[in-house]
Enzyme design. Structure first.
Site, PDB file in Angstrom:
ATOM      1  N   THR A  98      92.063  70.473  47.822  1.00  0.00           N
ATOM      2  CA  THR A  98      93.240  70.113  48.623  1.00  0.00           C
ATOM      3  C   THR A  98      92.947  68.775  49.290  1.00  0.00           C
ATOM      4  O   THR A  98      92.075  68.692  50.166  1.00  0.00           O
ATOM      5  CB  THR A  98      93.519  71.173  49.711  1.00  0.00           C
ATOM      6  OG1 THR A  98      93.713  72.437  49.083  1.00  0.00           O
ATOM      7  CG2 THR A  98      94.753  70.803  50.524  1.00  0.00           C
ATOM      8  N   LYS A 173     101.197  71.915  48.084  1.00  0.00           N
ATOM      9  CA  LYS A 173     100.129  72.631  48.798  1.00  0.00           C
ATOM     10  C   LYS A 173     100.221  72.352  50.303  1.00  0.00           C
ATOM     11  O   LYS A 173     100.030  73.247  51.137  1.00  0.00           O
ATOM     12  CB  LYS A 173      98.768  72.198  48.240  1.00  0.00           C
ATOM     13  CG  LYS A 173      97.554  72.639  49.052  1.00  0.00           C
ATOM     14  CD  LYS A 173      97.274  74.124  48.983  1.00  0.00           C
ATOM     15  CE  LYS A 173      96.171  74.507  49.962  1.00  0.00           C
ATOM     16  NZ  LYS A 173      95.661  75.845  49.814  1.00  0.00           N
ATOM     17  N   LYS A 241      91.545  70.196  58.416  1.00  0.00           N
ATOM     18  CA  LYS A 241      91.537  69.127  57.406  1.00  0.00           C
ATOM     19  C   LYS A 241      92.917  69.041  56.749  1.00  0.00           C
ATOM     20  O   LYS A 241      93.491  67.968  56.608  1.00  0.00           O
ATOM     21  CB  LYS A 241      90.468  69.420  56.343  1.00  0.00           C
ATOM     22  CG  LYS A 241      90.558  68.518  55.122  1.00  0.00           C
ATOM     23  CD  LYS A 241      89.750  69.038  53.946  1.00  0.00           C
ATOM     24  CE  LYS A 241      90.258  70.280  53.334  1.00  0.00           C
ATOM     25  NZ  LYS A 241      90.864  70.213  52.011  1.00  0.00           N
TER      26      LYS A 241
HETATM   27  P1  NAP Z   1      83.040  74.775  50.054  1.00  0.00           P
HETATM   28  O1  NAP Z   1      82.590  76.186  49.859  1.00  0.00           O
HETATM   29  O2  NAP Z   1      82.650  74.052  51.295  1.00  0.00           O
HETATM   30  O3  NAP Z   1      82.556  73.954  48.756  1.00  0.00           O
HETATM   31  C1  NAP Z   1      82.715  72.577  48.670  1.00  0.00           C
HETATM   32  C2  NAP Z   1      82.063  72.104  47.379  1.00  0.00           C
HETATM   33  O4  NAP Z   1      82.243  70.698  47.266  1.00  0.00           O
HETATM   34  C3  NAP Z   1      80.549  72.344  47.315  1.00  0.00           C
HETATM   35  O5  NAP Z   1      80.218  72.634  45.976  1.00  0.00           O
HETATM   36  C4  NAP Z   1      79.987  70.984  47.745  1.00  0.00           C
HETATM   37  O6  NAP Z   1      78.673  70.749  47.265  1.00  0.00           O
HETATM   38  C5  NAP Z   1      80.973  70.058  47.089  1.00  0.00           C
HETATM   39  N1  NAP Z   1      81.044  68.744  47.727  1.00  0.00           N
HETATM   40  C6  NAP Z   1      81.621  68.453  48.932  1.00  0.00           C
HETATM   41  N2  NAP Z   1      81.541  67.130  49.181  1.00  0.00           N
HETATM   42  C7  NAP Z   1      80.908  66.579  48.112  1.00  0.00           C
HETATM   43  C8  NAP Z   1      80.547  65.247  47.785  1.00  0.00           C
HETATM   44  N3  NAP Z   1      80.825  64.222  48.599  1.00  0.00           N
HETATM   45  N4  NAP Z   1      79.882  65.059  46.618  1.00  0.00           N
HETATM   46  C9  NAP Z   1      79.610  66.084  45.777  1.00  0.00           C
HETATM   47  N5  NAP Z   1      79.946  67.367  46.038  1.00  0.00           N
HETATM   48  C10 NAP Z   1      80.586  67.603  47.184  1.00  0.00           C
HETATM   49  O7  NAP Z   1      84.647  74.671  50.005  1.00  0.00           O
HETATM   50  P2  NAP Z   1      85.695  75.610  49.255  1.00  0.00           P
HETATM   51  O8  NAP Z   1      86.150  76.671  50.183  1.00  0.00           O
HETATM   52  O9  NAP Z   1      85.175  75.977  47.892  1.00  0.00           O
HETATM   53  O10 NAP Z   1      86.940  74.592  49.138  1.00  0.00           O
HETATM   54  C11 NAP Z   1      87.036  73.637  48.098  1.00  0.00           C
HETATM   55  C12 NAP Z   1      88.444  73.042  48.137  1.00  0.00           C
HETATM   56  O11 NAP Z   1      89.407  74.087  47.929  1.00  0.00           O
HETATM   57  C13 NAP Z   1      88.814  72.380  49.475  1.00  0.00           C
HETATM   58  O12 NAP Z   1      89.595  71.235  49.258  1.00  0.00           O
HETATM   59  C14 NAP Z   1      89.612  73.477  50.180  1.00  0.00           C
HETATM   60  O13 NAP Z   1      90.534  72.949  51.135  1.00  0.00           O
HETATM   61  C15 NAP Z   1      90.338  74.113  49.002  1.00  0.00           C
HETATM   62  N6  NAP Z   1      90.769  75.492  49.198  1.00  0.00           N
HETATM   63  C16 NAP Z   1      89.946  76.388  49.811  1.00  0.00           C
HETATM   64  C17 NAP Z   1      90.373  77.712  50.000  1.00  0.00           C
HETATM   65  C18 NAP Z   1      89.495  78.755  50.669  1.00  0.00           C
HETATM   66  O14 NAP Z   1      90.021  79.812  51.038  1.00  0.00           O
HETATM   67  N7  NAP Z   1      88.200  78.522  50.842  1.00  0.00           N
HETATM   68  C19 NAP Z   1      91.649  78.086  49.565  1.00  0.00           C
HETATM   69  C20 NAP Z   1      92.461  77.158  48.909  1.00  0.00           C
HETATM   70  C21 NAP Z   1      92.004  75.853  48.739  1.00  0.00           C
HETATM   71  P3  NAP Z   1      77.394  71.385  48.012  1.00  0.00           P
HETATM   72  O15 NAP Z   1      77.245  72.761  47.423  1.00  0.00           O
HETATM   73  O16 NAP Z   1      76.271  70.490  47.693  1.00  0.00           O
HETATM   74  O17 NAP Z   1      77.714  71.406  49.496  1.00  0.00           O
END
Ligand code: NAP
Length: 294
Positions: A98, A173, A241
């Site tokens: 997102t 979204k 965010k």
């Molecule tokens: P998360 O668990 O914090 O995972 C983030 C991922 O991105 C990790 O694999 C992280 O790597 C990687 N990452 C972040 N910054 C990076 C960078 N600069 N370079 C390389 N890798 C990077 O987050 P998430 O919950 O999976 O969310 C991912 C996306 O989906 C976000 O945009 C969020 O808003 C969206 N989303 C989340 C949900 C939810 O319920 N969680 C629902 C809908 C949408 P590392 O492992 O090294 O930290």
């Protein structure tokens, strides 16, 4: 017909189970995650690990990114060692994070210059939707680009809606985030009001949820507020965010969003009290702190 080779970048709460579904469905899968250890379980199950987003892109026809914010997607696509350094002409990038619609449009321009295409395909349904492959996917991009990647998206979600050109998946979204946030404030207010006026809030939810004021937030998050269950789910830091992305886009397009701005400010209070890593239902605590002691 042989299956497209998929590259998957970002194995966080969402990305890891999503990449697992792609592998299980039989797509040849190459993974990249900044923290390498998170790829181990899927490598064990048959995926290949790459050393950089560029290497993952070089081994794939469809490249999915699922990282955090706009700057992170920029980094993995256009930064050093990024997708643009390895991608082959004719490939399609699907960004499921997102992020800002404007960033997607800029990245689309860079990819087009390489003979590639971008589909922005953010999701709703949370970590449960990612695990159960029941995500709602909102896609922006050329219709033929979406058709090409549809077989991969179909193993991740229960609905795929083509919203329009690149960036419009993100706009949809962000509309979703306006609706869930403002509705959760209404749920929090109704619970506080019921309590202070002598009505058992569980009875209030039961009486109301089948009628015109019923909502997913009331039915699923209302009981969490009552149980003081603030485990994430979806963290306050992450919804902030998203609300920042909403308000930035609203500012630049002259669309006043008073209710969304208010929820953003209330969540700022939650963050100031150290609750940023709690789930969004902790919004109710902000109202409780503001109310007279009961
Ligand atoms: P998360 O668990 O914090 O995972 C983030 C991922 O991105 C990790 O694999 C992280 O790597 C990687 N990452 C972040 N910054 C990076 C960078 N600069 N370079 C390389 N890798 C990077 O987050 P998430 O919950 O999976 O969310 C991912 C996306 O989906 C976000 O945009 C969020 O808003 C969206 N989303 C989340 C949900 C939810 O319920 N969680 C629902 C809908 C949408 P590392 O492992 O090294 O930290």
């Amino acid at each position: 017909m042989s299956k497209e080779r998929v590259g998957f970048i970002g194995l966080g709460i969402m990305g890891l189970p999503m990449a697992g579904h792609v592998l299980k469905a039989g797509f040849p899968l190459t993974l990249y995650n900044r923290t390498r250890s998170k790829a181990a379980e899927l490598v064990e199950a048959g995926a290949r690990a790459a050393d950089s987003p560029a290497a993952a892109a070089a081994a794939a026809d469809v490249i999915i990114t699922m990282v955090t914010d706009s700057a992170d997607v920029e980094a993995v696509i256009a930064g050093p060692g990024g997708v643009l350094e390895g991608i082959r002409p004719g490939s399609t990038v699907v960004d499921m994070s997102t992020i800002s619609p404007e960033t997607e449009r800029r990245l689309d321009g860079l990819l087009r210059a390489r003979g590639c295409a971008l589909v922005d395909a953010p999701v709703s349904g949370g970590d449960i939707g990612a695990r159960n492959a029941t995500l709602a996917i909102m896609a922006g991009g050329e219709a033929e680009s979406l058709e090409r990647v549809r077989p991969v998206l179909q193993v991740l979600g229960k609905s795929i809606t083509h919203c329009g050109p690149v960036g419009s998946g993100q706009v949809a979204k962000l509309c979703n985030q306006i609706l869930v946030s403002v509705n959760l404030l209404a749920v929090s207010e109704a619970i506080l009001f019921a309590r202070r006026n002598g009505l058992d809030p569980r009875v209030m939810i039961k009486a109301i949820e089948g009628g015109a004021a019923g909502s997913w937030q009331l039915t699923n998050l209302g009981p969490k507020i009552l149980d003081r269950d603030y485990a994430p789910g979806f963290m306050i830091d992450l919804i902030q965010k998203d609300l920042r992305l909403v308000l930035q886009a609203a500012f630049s397009t002259g669309a006043p969003l008073p209710a969304t701005s208010l929820v953003h400010q209330l969540y700022l209070s939650a963050q100031a009290h150290g609750d940023g890593r709690e789930g969004t239902p902790a919004l109710a605590k902000v109202l409780e702190r503001a109310a007279a002691p009961s």
